[in-house]
Design a protein around this motif. Structure first.
Motif, short mmCIF file in Angstrom:
data_model
loop_
_atom_site.label_atom_id
_atom_site.label_comp_id
_atom_site.label_asym_id
_atom_site.label_seq_id
_atom_site.Cartn_x
_atom_site.Cartn_y
_atom_site.Cartn_z
N GLY A 72 -42.08 8.65 37.12
CA GLY A 72 -42.17 7.28 37.69
C GLY A 72 -42.43 7.37 39.11
O GLY A 72 -42.90 6.28 39.68
N SER A 73 -41.96 8.30 39.99
CA SER A 73 -42.07 8.52 41.21
C SER A 73 -43.65 8.83 41.46
O SER A 73 -44.24 9.52 40.80
N LYS A 74 -44.22 8.07 42.50
CA LYS A 74 -45.75 8.33 42.51
C LYS A 74 -45.87 9.15 43.84
O LYS A 74 -44.99 9.08 45.06
N ILE A 75 -47.04 9.67 44.11
CA ILE A 75 -47.53 10.49 45.20
C ILE A 75 -48.24 9.77 45.99
O ILE A 75 -49.11 8.81 45.44
N LEU A 119 -46.38 17.11 49.97
CA LEU A 119 -47.01 16.95 48.41
C LEU A 119 -47.07 15.23 48.50
O LEU A 119 -47.34 14.75 47.15
N GLY A 120 -46.84 14.53 49.38
CA GLY A 120 -47.10 12.96 49.26
C GLY A 120 -45.97 11.97 48.61
O GLY A 120 -46.11 11.23 48.00
N MET A 121 -44.99 12.76 48.91
CA MET A 121 -43.62 12.18 48.23
C MET A 121 -43.11 11.07 49.25
O MET A 121 -41.86 11.02 49.59
N LYS A 122 -44.00 10.15 49.61
CA LYS A 122 -43.71 9.02 50.69
C LYS A 122 -42.09 8.25 50.33
O LYS A 122 -41.42 8.20 51.31
N ASP A 123 -42.18 7.78 49.24
CA ASP A 123 -40.85 6.90 48.93
C ASP A 123 -39.76 7.66 49.18
O ASP A 123 -38.76 7.30 49.89
N GLU A 124 -39.58 8.96 48.55
CA GLU A 124 -38.40 9.74 48.84
C GLU A 124 -38.24 10.17 50.35
O GLU A 124 -37.03 10.29 50.58
N VAL A 125 -39.25 10.55 50.98
CA VAL A 125 -38.81 10.57 52.30
C VAL A 125 -38.44 9.65 53.25
O VAL A 125 -37.47 9.62 54.15
N LEU A 126 -39.17 8.45 52.99
CA LEU A 126 -39.04 7.41 53.83
C LEU A 126 -37.86 6.59 53.50
O LEU A 126 -37.10 5.90 54.31
N GLU A 127 -36.98 7.01 52.36
CA GLU A 127 -35.82 6.21 51.90
C GLU A 127 -34.75 7.32 52.26
O GLU A 127 -33.59 6.93 51.65
N SER A 128 -35.06 8.38 52.60
CA SER A 128 -33.92 9.40 52.90
C SER A 128 -33.17 9.19 54.24
O SER A 128 -33.81 8.33 55.00
N SER A 129 -32.04 9.62 54.20
CA SER A 129 -31.19 9.21 55.38
C SER A 129 -31.40 10.55 56.47
O SER A 129 -31.25 10.49 57.57
N SER A 130 -32.11 11.68 56.05
CA SER A 130 -32.50 12.78 56.85
C SER A 130 -33.48 12.26 58.04
O SER A 130 -33.10 12.65 59.26
N ILE A 131 -34.27 11.37 57.82
CA ILE A 131 -35.24 10.79 58.86
C ILE A 131 -34.44 10.07 59.72
O ILE A 131 -34.71 10.23 61.11
N TRP A 132 -33.33 9.41 59.33
CA TRP A 132 -32.36 8.64 60.67
C TRP A 132 -31.61 9.52 61.27
O TRP A 132 -30.85 9.43 62.40
N LEU A 133 -31.12 10.90 60.87
CA LEU A 133 -30.04 11.63 61.39
C LEU A 133 -30.71 12.79 62.51
O LEU A 133 -30.10 13.50 62.77
#
Length: 190
Positions: free
Chosen positions: A17-20, A68-82
């Motif tokens: 269901g997750s899109k690339i 891989l184009g997993m935009k939603d997973e990256v943009l909703e991760s806490s890693s980008i804010w930490l």
């Protein structure tokens, strides 16, 4: 059963269901100038990152997911804010990729697209930090924490630490400004 058309929309590492988003890596490059495809997953960035222990997705995995184009997973991760932006990743990368710039681009995209941020106050802190840099060319710690505390409605959690830092001369009452303030403000207008 997945059809061939559906398979193209589902990331190989994502949940069903997750899109690339095949444009994700290009959008990152437009913002920060870094080519995420240069990363070949050696893991040097993650091995040297001082904040990797607290991230939900390891820094090299963020790069792979961006590839891989997993935009939603990256943009909703806490890693980008930490990501502290310390550039340790860039100094260790054999390909010269500045992962901290990629993380910053992802933060910009997350804000622009209104993505859900797991830690509720991180966006308030991020906005106030950028506002301080716009005003003074650098962060004024007392002003930053005062406004952040009011906006987050968490007024007393760090009072004793703040008092100790102030008494040791680590926090100045009057903000200092950098010499090239006009140039710094010009960067924010871009």
């Amino acid at each position: 059963m997945l059809t061939s058309e559906t398979k193209q929309d589902i990331s190989p590492l994502g949940s069903p269901g997750s899109k690339i988003d095949l444009t994700f890596k290009r959008r990152i490059a437009e913002i920060c100038g870094e080519n995420v495809m240069s990363c070949y997953q050696c893991g040097e960035c993650t091995a040297g990152c001082p904040a990797a222990f607290s991230m939900d997705i390891a820094p090299n995995q963020v790069m792979r997911m961006a590839q891989l184009g997993m935009k939603d997973e990256v943009l909703e991760s806490s890693s980008i804010w930490l990501c502290a932006g310390c550039e340790t990743c860039a100094t260790r990368c054999p390909r010269g990729v500045a992962l901290s710039k990629v993380m910053d681009a992802c933060r910009q995209l997350a804000v622009k697209e209104g993505k859900h941020i797991k830690q509720p106050n991180v966006l308030k802190f991020h906005k106030e930090f950028l506002r301080q840099v716009t005003w003074h060319g650098r962060a004024h710690e007392i002003g930053l924490m005062g406004i952040y505390k009011v906006r987050s409605r968490d007024l007393f959690s760090d009072v004793f630490s703040g008092i100790q830092m102030f008494l040791k001369g680590k926090l100045g009452l009057i903000p200092s400004r950098v010499k090239g303030l006009a140039e710094v403000r010009g960067l924010f207008k871009k």
